[in-house]
Scaffold this motif. Structure first.
Motif, PDB file in Angstrom:
ATOM      1  N   HIS A  40       0.845  -1.195   0.000  1.00  0.00           N
ATOM      2  CA  HIS A  40       0.000   0.000   0.000  1.00  0.00           C
ATOM      3  C   HIS A  40       0.878   1.241   0.000  1.00  0.00           C
ATOM      4  CE1 HIS A  40      -3.669  -2.276   0.721  1.00  0.00           C
ATOM      5  NE2 HIS A  40      -3.005  -2.958   1.632  1.00  0.00           N
ATOM      6  N   ASP A  41       0.347   2.274  -0.614  1.00  0.00           N
ATOM      7  CA  ASP A  41       1.044   3.567  -0.593  1.00  0.00           C
ATOM      8  C   ASP A  41       0.773   4.202   0.756  1.00  0.00           C
ATOM      9  OD1 ASP A  41       0.664   6.660  -2.520  1.00  0.00           O
ATOM     10  OD2 ASP A  41       2.037   6.084  -0.925  1.00  0.00           O
ATOM     11  N   CYS A  42       1.717   4.118   1.653  1.00  0.00           N
ATOM     12  CA  CYS A  42       1.503   4.578   3.020  1.00  0.00           C
ATOM     13  C   CYS A  42       1.771   6.069   3.152  1.00  0.00           C
ATOM     14  CB  CYS A  42       2.356   3.779   3.995  1.00  0.00           C
ATOM     15  SG  CYS A  42       1.956   2.016   4.002  1.00  0.00           S
ATOM     16  N   SER A 454      -4.164   2.419   3.443  1.00  0.00           N
ATOM     17  CA  SER A 454      -2.868   2.728   2.830  1.00  0.00           C
ATOM     18  C   SER A 454      -1.947   3.476   3.778  1.00  0.00           C
ATOM     19  CB  SER A 454      -3.081   3.561   1.559  1.00  0.00           C
ATOM     20  OG  SER A 454      -3.464   4.889   1.884  1.00  0.00           O
ATOM     21  N   CYS A 455      -2.466   3.848   4.945  1.00  0.00           N
ATOM     22  CA  CYS A 455      -1.722   4.693   5.884  1.00  0.00           C
ATOM     23  C   CYS A 455      -1.379   3.904   7.142  1.00  0.00           C
ATOM     24  CB  CYS A 455      -2.568   5.917   6.241  1.00  0.00           C
ATOM     25  SG  CYS A 455      -1.764   7.132   7.297  1.00  0.00           S
ATOM     26  N   LYS A 464      -2.946  10.865   8.987  1.00  0.00           N
ATOM     27  CA  LYS A 464      -4.026   9.912   9.271  1.00  0.00           C
ATOM     28  C   LYS A 464      -5.387  10.580   9.069  1.00  0.00           C
ATOM     29  CE  LYS A 464      -2.617   8.496  13.438  1.00  0.00           C
ATOM     30  NZ  LYS A 464      -1.224   8.751  13.805  1.00  0.00           N
ATOM     31  N   LEU A 465      -5.529  11.809   9.547  1.00  0.00           N
ATOM     32  CA  LEU A 465      -6.791  12.531   9.379  1.00  0.00           C
ATOM     33  C   LEU A 465      -7.090  12.786   7.901  1.00  0.00           C
ATOM     34  CD1 LEU A 465      -6.472  15.156  12.264  1.00  0.00           C
ATOM     35  CD2 LEU A 465      -7.929  13.127  12.227  1.00  0.00           C
ATOM     36  N   LEU A 466      -6.056  13.146   7.143  1.00  0.00           N
ATOM     37  CA  LEU A 466      -6.244  13.400   5.714  1.00  0.00           C
ATOM     38  C   LEU A 466      -6.708  12.139   5.001  1.00  0.00           C
ATOM     39  CD1 LEU A 466      -5.869  15.454   3.327  1.00  0.00           C
ATOM     40  CD2 LEU A 466      -3.619  14.405   2.998  1.00  0.00           C
ATOM     41  N   ARG A 467      -6.114  10.984   5.336  1.00  0.00           N
ATOM     42  CA  ARG A 467      -6.502   9.738   4.673  1.00  0.00           C
ATOM     43  C   ARG A 467      -7.957   9.386   4.956  1.00  0.00           C
ATOM     44  NH1 ARG A 467      -3.133  10.002   0.763  1.00  0.00           N
ATOM     45  NH2 ARG A 467      -0.994  10.230   1.495  1.00  0.00           N
ATOM     46  N   GLU A 492      -9.548   0.573  10.250  1.00  0.00           N
ATOM     47  CA  GLU A 492      -8.429  -0.304   9.957  1.00  0.00           C
ATOM     48  C   GLU A 492      -7.361   0.470   9.199  1.00  0.00           C
ATOM     49  OE1 GLU A 492      -7.235  -4.396   7.526  1.00  0.00           O
ATOM     50  OE2 GLU A 492      -8.924  -3.155   6.880  1.00  0.00           O
ATOM     51  N   PHE A 493      -6.155   0.536   9.783  1.00  0.00           N
ATOM     52  CA  PHE A 493      -4.992   1.100   9.106  1.00  0.00           C
ATOM     53  C   PHE A 493      -4.094  -0.051   8.647  1.00  0.00           C
ATOM     54  CE2 PHE A 493      -6.698   4.793  11.014  1.00  0.00           C
ATOM     55  CZ  PHE A 493      -6.186   5.900  10.332  1.00  0.00           C
ATOM     56  N   SER A 494      -2.999   0.259   8.001  1.00  0.00           N
ATOM     57  CA  SER A 494      -2.167  -0.786   7.415  1.00  0.00           C
ATOM     58  C   SER A 494      -1.567  -1.715   8.458  1.00  0.00           C
ATOM     59  CB  SER A 494      -1.044  -0.163   6.576  1.00  0.00           C
ATOM     60  OG  SER A 494      -0.154   0.580   7.393  1.00  0.00           O
ATOM     61  N   ASP A 495      -1.393  -1.218   9.689  1.00  0.00           N
ATOM     62  CA  ASP A 495      -0.717  -2.009  10.703  1.00  0.00           C
ATOM     63  C   ASP A 495      -1.476  -2.071  12.023  1.00  0.00           C
ATOM     64  OD1 ASP A 495      -0.391   0.661  11.109  1.00  0.00           O
ATOM     65  OD2 ASP A 495       1.783   0.632  11.310  1.00  0.00           O
ATOM     66  N   GLY A 496      -2.785  -1.879  11.972  1.00  0.00           N
ATOM     67  CA  GLY A 496      -3.548  -2.003  13.203  1.00  0.00           C
ATOM     68  C   GLY A 496      -4.892  -1.311  13.133  1.00  0.00           C
TER      69      GLY A 496
END
Length: 777
Positions: A40-42, A454-455, A464-467, A492-496
């Motif tokens: 994912h484009d993080c 992706s974040c 995070k807020l922007l995503r 859900e984010f990329s790692d949690g």
């Protein structure tokens, strides 16, 4: 009479307590997210390019203490420095700043100056006048690697934090001095705002005059930075806690003066999303430094066909739709719950949920939500997870869903439209009728969106807020109620997994960071509307709150709009789903009955039906206007809308639906109203007076008489029927009023010669001006 069988299906479980919700939240935050095998484009960041023109200067002051940078803060991108001389003069107020630097020409207007002087006036001059302390050039000027000096706001967040600290300190020490400083700040910001907006609107700004030699590609970023500084100062002034004016500095961002729009489009941003970000200059600038998440579409590829009105990548054609697997290489079979059990549950007016067992083989069982806590999944079909019970989803996706939901509730039971809503027409209607209860009774609502995923959780808060803000999930119709009805909303984010409160910083001062304040605003609104703790029954939300949320949302099925908001307005969605689509909006208003009178001032197309010509066809109109009333003050009836409006009456007049404006003159109160028709089906730049359609009216309704000096889409032209009033209970009599057309109204003191204005007509007010009880049809 038998009670609604749906009522019997509402259960009270241990998760109904606030304590259990808190325990769920703590558990979620401890668990890691399942590993994803797709990349994912993080949130990669674009390195800001150097300005197209930069001037070598040697006027950076030396020996000045540089403020500490505030990590993660952003106000504006660097821009060119026109080498105006700021240092070497005493600090002064905003009005005198220009005259102090050109004493030989005091007769000139503030806007009739060189671009270099105008730049330092609206940056250094504005800052010094508001902060009331000296700001040396070294705090805003920065030398880039190639040796040129540019203007930068990177040190400004630290300066503004000190400003807010001094505001609060003075309040504790001297309340009179605190109030006087607030008044000076308000006056200064108003002056700067007016100067900037007039310069852009009338193209008289020194940056925009062709004879002063600043190319538009350089002028636009300068104007953007000035507006961003103004926005940052306005936001920080809220620390006075005295009702500061909510100046909108984003008004200067237009198609012509958006310095980063072409760049953002080239980098893959959607025009619809850019349009949403234009509401805040700092947010637009920050987003332009970030790569957008570009989904591998299951529908229309790319944003080439998108506009500021809608994103076509979110539009789904069910005839060509295909599901996505967890990885591109996967081609596993589909799995689904037993159709008969889902249908039986819906037939009994019970919410069906599924339990997925993955060891040793996949097994999907259906049970009633009444017997187990469950997680409701909130997603967008464009991410490839859309389906119906009969088809199911790829087995790899069910395994991933089970892993996620088991982190949240014991047993991992879940509800998802793709698994729990059959394609059978009557069962789909029942599922829609139960939708509000489904999300309200869920132990948690889990948001699954490819843009948010992706974040990383380790990304800066503003990223995070922007995503979240720019995700497809925030822009789709159905997800509004799914968020508002949730006891616990999890992302859900990329790692949690995490929740909104854990994304945002709790500090009071952080809430006045201009970028974070805007980005968190929409999410904070969701929290504010949802209220603290769980709710034991469906509550209705403010009508204005719901219409505001829908202005940034779209749908592939316009006929679903009323179904998706019915539960929020305490209306039974099942009554609407059985109506023909073109009857649903009218039925919604009749079922609501008590509504806000300001609904007639919302922008957008109307129903056009007798008695309901004032009724919006849709609330999904970008910048469609706001409803400020908090308590319903009008009654919707089959005959029309019973309401009270401030009315200006005049002799019947026929006008052209085109430019120029027309004028209503009130000689008694010394007021003139400039009126401009608003019609979304008309391109006013292309239609001539000769070709324009006509409309006739004899009165104008306003939401409030307090409109002087402002321009707002807050009026409608009507035809009053003075001869046939409508008698109602008691002695009150209402006049009939036929809705004609929305208007943009400007009210001012009647000064000057009106013949100097290019007006269609001038009409004088009759004796009747004031509040009027009407039946609006």
């Amino acid at each position: 009479m038998c009670s609604d069988p749906r009522a019997a299906s509402t259960q009270t479980t241990s998760s109904d307590s606030a304590d259990s919700v808190q325990r769920l939240e703590e558990q979620v935050l401890r668990e890691p997210s399942p590993e994803l095998t797709t990349a994912h484009d993080c949130g990669s960041t674009i390195r800001a390019e150097s300005p197209s023109i930069a001037h070598n200067t040697d006027n950076l002051s030396s020996g000045t203490t540089v403020s500490t940078l505030v990590p993660g803060s952003f106000i504006a991108r660097d821009t060119i420095w026109l080498a105006g001389q700021h240092d070497g003069y005493p600090r002064t107020n905003f009005r005198e700043y220009i005259e102090l630097r050109r004493p030989s020409k005091p007769e000139k207007a503030p806007i009739d100056v060189s671009p270099a002087l105008h730049q330092i006036h609206l940056t250094f001059g504005l800052l010094e006048a508001v902060l009331e302390e000296k700001i040396p050039e070294s705090l805003l000027l920065h030398r880039i690697p190639r040796g040129d000096i540019v203007m930068s706001t990177r040190r400004l967040p630290a300066i503004l934090r000190d400003f807010r600290h001094r505001i609060r300190t003075l309040h504790n020490e001297d309340t009179n001095a605190h109030r006087e400083w607030f008044e000076r700040v308000e006056s200064t910001l108003q002056q700067a705002h007016t100067l900037l907006m007039i310069g852009v609107a009338y193209r008289c700004s020194p940056f925009l005059r062709n004879d002063l030699g600043v190319p538009i590609e350089d002028a636009a970023p300068i104007l953007y930075m000035i507006a961003s500084i103004g926005q940052a100062l306005t936001t920080s002034s809220y620390a006075f806690n005295k009702g500061s004016s909510a100046l909108s500095w984003s008004l200067m961002i237009t198609k012509r003066f958006n310095p980063y729009e072409n760049e953002m489009l080239t980098n893959g941003w959607c025009p619809f999303t850019i349009g949403l970000l234009k509401k805040d200059v700092c947010a637009l600038g920050y987003a332009s430094t970030c790569r957008p998440h570009i989904r591998e579409s299951v529908g229309i590829p790319g944003h080439d066909g998108c506009s500021e009105e809608r994103c076509v990548m979110n539009t789904i054609d069910t005839t060509t739709y295909s599901n996505r697997h967890v990885t591109e290489a996967c081609n596993c079979l589909f799995s689904k719950p037993p159709l008969g059990e889902v249908v039986q549950s819906l037939s009994d007016w019970k919410v069906p949920v599924v339990k997925i067992r993955t060891d040793p083989i996949i097994d999907v069982a259906c049970i009633s939500a009444a017997v187990t806590p469950y997680v409701a999944i909130s997603h967008v079909w464009a991410d490839g997870l859309g389906s119906v019970t009969e088809k199911g989803l790829p087995t790899c996706q069910l395994r991933r869903l089970a892993t996620l939901t088991n982190q949240i509730v014991e047993g991992g039971a879940l509800w998802m439209d793709s698994l729990c809503v059959p394609d059978i027409r009557d069962m789909r209607k029942r599922a829609i009728g139960l939708m509000g209860q489904t999300y309200k009774d869920a132990a948690a609502v889990l948001v699954i969106d490819s843009g948010i995923r992706s974040c990383s959780l380790n990304a800066p808060m503003e990223e995070k807020l922007l995503r979240i803000l720019t995700s497809s999930w925030m822009q789709r119709l159905w997800t509004a109620q799914e968020a508002l009805l949730a006891r616990l909303l999890i992302f859900e984010f990329s790692d949690g997994l995490t929740t909104i409160p854990h994304i945002m910083l709790p500090g009071r001062d952080d809430q006045l960071d201009p970028l974070q304040m805007y980005l968190s605003g929409e999410l904070l609104q969701l929290l504010r509307l949802r209220g603290p703790g769980p709710r034991l029954g469906l509550r209705s939300f403010g009508f204005g709150d719901v219409t505001s949320l829908l202005q940034v949302r779209t749908t592939s099925r316009m006929e679903d709009e009323t179904l998706a908001i019915a539960s929020l307005l305490n209306v039974d969605a099942f009554e609407l789903v059985n109506q023909m689509p073109d009857r649903r909006m009218k039925t919604l208003f009749l079922l609501m009955k008590n509504i806000d009178s300001e609904v007639i001032f919302l922008d957008g197309p109307k129903l056009g039906e007798l008695g309901f010509r004032w009724t919006p066809k849709t609330f999904m109109v970008p910048d469609g206007g706001n409803i400020s009333t908090r308590t319903p003050d009008a009654v919707c009836t089959p005959e029309g809308l019973f309401a009270k409006y401030f009315c200006i009456c005049f002799e019947k007049i026929t006008l052209k639906n085109c430019k120029p404006d027309w004028c209503i003159r009130d000689l008694v109160n010394n007021v003139v109203c400039f009126a401009c028709a608003i019609d979304y089906a008309v391109d006013y730049t292309a239609v001539s007076v000769e070709d324009a359609e006509e409309y006739t009216c004899n009165a104008v309704f306003l939401s409030s008489p307090e409109q002087r000096g402002s321009v707002a889409k807050a009026g409608v032209a009507v035809m009053l029927d003075m001869q046939n009033p409508v008698p109602i209970e008691g002695e009150l009599v209402r006049l009939k009023a036929s809705y004609v057309k929305p208007l943009a109204i400007t009210m001012n003191h009647a000064e000057g010669d009106l013949s100097l204005y290019p007006l269609q007509k001038i009409v004088d007010v009759r004796t009747q001006v004031g509040w009027l009880d009407v039946c609006l049809t």
